[in-house]
Enzyme design. Sequence first.
Site, PDB file in Angstrom:
ATOM      1  N   TRP A 176      55.717  97.421  39.519  1.00  0.00           N
ATOM      2  CA  TRP A 176      56.384  98.711  39.394  1.00  0.00           C
ATOM      3  C   TRP A 176      55.423  99.868  39.622  1.00  0.00           C
ATOM      4  O   TRP A 176      55.840 100.996  39.790  1.00  0.00           O
ATOM      5  CB  TRP A 176      57.026  98.855  38.006  1.00  0.00           C
ATOM      6  N   ASP A 177      54.123  99.556  39.641  1.00  0.00           N
ATOM      7  CA  ASP A 177      53.106 100.561  39.948  1.00  0.00           C
ATOM      8  C   ASP A 177      53.511 101.386  41.180  1.00  0.00           C
ATOM      9  O   ASP A 177      53.290 102.583  41.243  1.00  0.00           O
ATOM     10  CB  ASP A 177      51.751  99.893  40.274  1.00  0.00           C
ATOM     11  N   GLU A 193      53.456  96.466  27.260  1.00  0.00           N
ATOM     12  CA  GLU A 193      53.463  94.999  27.245  1.00  0.00           C
ATOM     13  C   GLU A 193      52.983  94.418  25.914  1.00  0.00           C
ATOM     14  O   GLU A 193      52.872  93.206  25.776  1.00  0.00           O
ATOM     15  CB  GLU A 193      52.627  94.462  28.404  1.00  0.00           C
ATOM     16  N   LYS A 206      50.256  99.335  24.349  1.00  0.00           N
ATOM     17  CA  LYS A 206      49.264  99.096  25.399  1.00  0.00           C
ATOM     18  C   LYS A 206      49.162 100.299  26.334  1.00  0.00           C
ATOM     19  O   LYS A 206      48.088 100.698  26.747  1.00  0.00           O
ATOM     20  CB  LYS A 206      49.685  97.862  26.199  1.00  0.00           C
ATOM     21  N   GLN A 207      50.324 100.853  26.703  1.00  0.00           N
ATOM     22  CA  GLN A 207      50.355 101.929  27.697  1.00  0.00           C
ATOM     23  C   GLN A 207      51.595 102.771  27.465  1.00  0.00           C
ATOM     24  O   GLN A 207      52.562 102.306  26.873  1.00  0.00           O
ATOM     25  CB  GLN A 207      50.394 101.316  29.091  1.00  0.00           C
TER      26      GLN A 207
END
Length: 781
Positions: free
Chosen positions: A360-361, A487, A591-592
């Site tokens: 998905w980046d 994640e 995580k992000q």
Amino acid sequence: MDPSYEISPWQLRWRGLDLEALRRTESTFALSNGHIGLRGTFEEGEPRGLPGTYLNGFYEQRKLPYAEAGYGFPEDGQTVVNVTDGKIIRLLVEDEPLDMRYGSAPQHERTLDFRSGTLRRRTEWISPTGRRVRITTERLVSFTQRAIAAIHYTVEPLDDKIQLVVQSDLLANEPILSRTEDPRVAAALDQPLVSDFAWAEGTRAVLAHHTRQSGLRMAATMDHEVHLDDDGVRSEISASADLARLTIAADVPKGGKLSLTKYLGYGWSSQRSSPALRSQVEAALVGALQTGWDGLLAEQRAFLDEFWDTADVEIEGDAELQQAVRFALFHVLQAGARGESRAIPAKGLTGPGYDGHAFWDTESFVLPVLTYTIPDAARDALRWRHTTLDQARARAETLCQKGAAFPWRSINGDECSGYWPAGTAAFHINADIADAVTRYLNATEDREFEVECGLELLVETARLWMSLGHHDTHGNFRIDGVTGPDEYTAVVDNNVYTNLMARKNLRSAAALAERHSEEAHKLGVDEEETARWRDAADAMVVLYDEELGVHPQSECFTQHARWDFKHTSAERYPLLLNYPYFDLYRKQVVKQADLVLALHLCGDEFTPEQKARDVNYYEALTVRDSSLSACTQAVMTAEVGHLELAYDYFAEAALTDLHDLHDNVQNGLHIASLAGAWIACIAGFGGMRDHNGKLTFAPRLPEELAKIAFRMSFRDSRIGVEVRPERAAYRLLSGKSLELAHHGKQFTLANEPVILPIPAPPANPTPHQPHGRAPARRRPR
Ligand code: BGC
């Protein structure tokens, strides 16, 4: 910055030989046009870190290993192949091979030039027996001739007449040290190419190969122009299965030089025969020879002039970040410029990291940049998704769902993720693709793409959400059992990011289907179906924790125990390599950016107060174990008024690769983080948003910066925005007038520049990060 990179606005230069740094600089000095990728290895082949030549979409297949198999697990994995290396030009000085580990190099520098689009090298080498030569090289991977790379190579004796022997190779199945502990992967990549034919004559050679499992075919060809003022030159050419070599020997006097231009042509196919591929690459090669080296350089420069004219970002007050942001844009361009109906991998074509897969980046980080800087490249990347729709439909069927389920990671469109909680369950990728389509359509009004691809992509992803979600007994639409961007929190109910993105997906699919009812009808869409999409969108669950006054990332999230950050030492990050997933999953640790990404991309769904509170809450939990986080944190901390913190995050995103912050640049660049440097700048300090097709700005600078100026394209117009501490100036550089907004006030941008004052930032309580995880304080250099 690493002391060996010199700071300069339009170049990245490294002086001196540092063997330890080679693997890293091979990534930062990689050249690519999105179709061919060449890592920045030396022409002489050694010393080297990790050689790599890649063709976008060319991979080998292997079985994915499972200790315990389950229904719907993907069976095959794909791994990018290091294809035939055409960069190699070896040199024998009298009878000593040029090898910089021996003798000495009083001068050695390499320069990646963002305007010429070339990598230059200048080396003065003294052989162990005292012979001095100067080698000057320049190489490019052509933006204008997609199948072509070229190297201009010159060697000059500096003292006496010297006999020089140059060997120019095409080398397949280059032995490389295995990067993996998994013997199955190593086996698949050991000698991955099987020879189909080898041919050489005059100064030209062709090698053709295929892969064993994936059955893809490729051909590489080289030809040369040799320039030497001496008749005594001797040349030979040979070709065997894995090696074609042109050898040139000449006596070169002091003051003379031996120059060589090497032209390379590459092609691959899953359908075409080897002879057809040979014709293809030779035709491309002759085209390049006809253009000539100077012509290729001129085309490259013209392509980049045009790009920088639309896309440049200027930063005053931080020279290192000025360089980093142009470096970032240059590599994002390289990753996507000529991908043409192929994926844009997470590492671009700069290294073998993530097996060469796209995630998905691409849609969530890279395409927002390309959409506003080189929209055709964004379109082509989305066309690639469209070409994989049948695979995505089949995948949805396997998963007992309707519509299309795009893969979490892939090279050819088939799912390759062997870990389903952070793979298959990350269904948000489908809404991310839909969002990228809508953004592109709003920014370009490309009606052809809208009808040919956009509509079907939106329809099939909308159908997926309808089958993944359901109306509960209260009529609310829930999407349960999915993984959002974070994640460290997997398989959860009603992830706010996913639900809001799915809502956008459903609404834009309905709007597009109504606009093109005839075409939508052909896809089986009727009014009843679009009405159901709208109902689901309106009834979508968006969680809110009244007690805390924040949005929980997903159901029950804010009730989980907090991660014990205090007792987690620096060396135990990234957490996924040091703690069991089960424990990460059941605690509050992020995580992000996840909910914070929703605040950015779906910002019109939140009030300013909610954003400020949410940012504070999630800042305290986010550890940034992914490079996809800092840029989003930059955007949102800037919006809620923490400009210094935003500046730190911006620097982190922009310097991820130049400072090797994740200690893995050797495997390739982090293209999404590089794109994130642009996002942090334009959406962060420029406050650019594109909700519902409206382009708006809310610029504000951190104290350290005197100016940020950027350009972007929107609906056939180009605009320039110059942000200074007190005011912003908007200019229409070309095209028709546009309706824009500045800090909530609408204005028309026509021929006259519009200059508007910048209001003071909102005052919100300072956020804190988990123990030891605050970004490095940015000190401008
Ligand atoms: C991140 C994903 C990302 C992938 C590839 C992972 O570490 O968590 O969001 O897509 O890296 O960059």
